[in-house]
Scaffold this active site. Structure first.
Site, short mmCIF file in Angstrom:
data_model
loop_
_atom_site.label_atom_id
_atom_site.label_comp_id
_atom_site.label_asym_id
_atom_site.label_seq_id
_atom_site.Cartn_x
_atom_site.Cartn_y
_atom_site.Cartn_z
N ASP A 105 47.30 38.89 -3.63
CA ASP A 105 45.98 39.06 -3.02
C ASP A 105 46.08 39.43 -1.53
OD1 ASP A 105 43.25 39.11 -3.11
OD2 ASP A 105 42.99 36.95 -2.89
N ASN A 124 37.93 42.22 -12.01
CA ASN A 124 38.02 43.28 -10.99
C ASN A 124 37.22 44.52 -11.38
OD1 ASN A 124 41.43 42.43 -10.04
ND2 ASN A 124 39.53 41.91 -9.01
N ARG A 149 50.32 32.46 -4.51
CA ARG A 149 49.16 33.29 -4.17
C ARG A 149 49.20 33.61 -2.69
NH1 ARG A 149 43.12 33.57 -6.41
NH2 ARG A 149 42.43 35.31 -5.13
N GLU A 177 53.77 24.62 -10.56
CA GLU A 177 53.61 24.25 -9.16
C GLU A 177 52.85 25.40 -8.48
OE1 GLU A 177 54.47 21.33 -7.94
OE2 GLU A 177 55.29 20.78 -9.90
C1 IPE Z 1 42.86 38.09 -8.03
O1 IPE Z 1 42.40 38.53 -6.79
C2 IPE Z 1 43.24 39.26 -8.88
C3 IPE Z 1 44.42 40.03 -8.45
C4 IPE Z 1 45.18 39.75 -7.44
C5 IPE Z 1 44.73 41.16 -9.28
P1 IPE Z 1 40.86 38.72 -6.50
O2 IPE Z 1 40.74 39.21 -5.11
O3 IPE Z 1 40.23 39.54 -7.56
O4 IPE Z 1 40.29 37.23 -6.66
P2 IPE Z 1 38.98 36.55 -6.05
O5 IPE Z 1 37.83 37.42 -6.42
O6 IPE Z 1 39.17 36.47 -4.58
O7 IPE Z 1 38.95 35.21 -6.69
C1 IPE Z 2 44.22 42.17 -4.82
O1 IPE Z 2 43.86 42.60 -3.51
C2 IPE Z 2 44.53 43.35 -5.71
C3 IPE Z 2 43.47 43.69 -6.66
C4 IPE Z 2 42.49 42.90 -7.00
C5 IPE Z 2 43.55 45.00 -7.28
P1 IPE Z 2 42.36 42.65 -3.07
O2 IPE Z 2 41.81 44.00 -3.35
O3 IPE Z 2 41.62 41.53 -3.73
O4 IPE Z 2 42.40 42.43 -1.50
P2 IPE Z 2 41.44 41.49 -0.67
O5 IPE Z 2 41.52 40.12 -1.28
O6 IPE Z 2 40.06 42.04 -0.80
O7 IPE Z 2 41.96 41.54 0.71
MG MG Z 3 41.23 39.60 -3.25
#
Ligand code: IPE
Ligand code: IPE
Ligand code: MG
Length: 243
Positions: free
Chosen positions: A22, A70, A190, A209
């Site tokens: 993330d 997503n 994470r 964990e």
């Molecule tokens: C989780 O991240 C999904 C991936 C890393 C692919 P998100 O950015 O989608 O999660 P939330 O919405 O912050 O929970």
């Molecule tokens: C996670 O990165 C990857 C995908 C969900 C594809 P994000 O796109 O959620 O990045 P942030 O959390 O908005 O910074």
């Molecule tokens: Mg994200």
């Protein structure tokens, strides 16, 4: 790095590490760029993590690439991401194959374009005898969907009279998940500072964990991976027992 490596206990290496990659969008925004610039950088961190697994002898790594939720994102962002997969997936998967890593996917891959699916199938087949480790890509993956899907499969078999209710135990149910034949998750990492699971591997991480770091995914390097492992090795895993 040498110092970090010395702290690693090679007798206590996790079998399965899963990463919620993330913070890509925020990483780009911090630099005044469009969010997809972050996705373009993500592969550097994937490469480092795979190398770290190889060095430590971690046999399974699952990467959360795209969640079932997503798809809710703006069409423009999804399109950019799909174009990126479309244009780079072959190159990246080829590189992973050259590193002797076996590729698997979990999730509803049928939601992706035909070309993306073909590329994935090609490399799943091509890498099936690779021996340096297994990379599992979570694509359009959601743990609740996975559990519902498994429940439907099991119910269907009972309904058809192939099995009885008494046949449903942990391993029977597990064999209907995307992750059948894969070991439980030992460690979830994470990045980006968020401390939640976001519908990732709910069944498989029952006793995992959890490790959260503020590092944004595009900045995550081998040293960060090693730090997570060192932290994991300090945990006292009891699995409900006493120690
Ligand atoms: C989780 O991240 C999904 C991936 C890393 C692919 P998100 O950015 O989608 O999660 P939330 O919405 O912050 O929970
Ligand atoms: C996670 O990165 C990857 C995908 C969900 C594809 P994000 O796109 O959620 O990045 P942030 O959390 O908005 O910074
Ligand atoms: Mg994200």
């Amino acid at each position: 790095m040498e110092k970090l490596l010395k702290k690693i206990d090679y007798k206590n290496i996790p079998s399965h590490v899963a990463i919620i990659m993330d913070g890509n969008g925020r990483w780009a925004e911090k630099r005044g760029k469009l969010r997809d610039f972050g996705y373009q950088q993500a592969m550097v961190s994937v490469r480092d993590s795979l190398n770290a697994c190889k060095e430590l002898g971690i046999p399974y790594i699952t990467l959360y690439v795209f969640s079932s939720e997503n798809w809710k994102r703006p069409k423009k962002e999804i399109n950019k991401l799909m174009n990126l997969f479309h244009s780079h997936l072959h190159k990246y998967l080829k590189e992973i194959h050259e590193n002797n890593i076996k590729i698997l996917t979990i999730g509803d891959v049928s939601k992706f374009s035909k070309e993306i699916q073909e590329n994935l199938h090609f490399f799943i087949k091509k890498t099936k005898n690779n021996t340096s480790g297994t990379l599992i890509l979570a694509l359009s993956y959601g743990a609740r969907e996975e559990i519902l899907r498994a429940t439907q499969k099991v119910a269907k078999k009972i309904y058809k009279g192939l099995f009885t209710l008494g046949d449903i135990n942990h391993s029977f149910f597990q064999n209907h998940l995307y992750t059948k034949n894969l070991p439980d998750v030992d460690l979830i990492i994470r990045t980006s500072g968020e401390q939640r699971i976001s519908n990732f591997l709910l069944w498989q991480s029952a006793y995992a964990e959890l490790y959260f770091t503020n590092v944004l995914w595009p900045d995550f390097r081998k040293k960060d991976f090693f730090k997570a492992i060192i932290n994991y090795q300090k945990r006292n895993r009891r699995f409900g027992n006493v120690k």
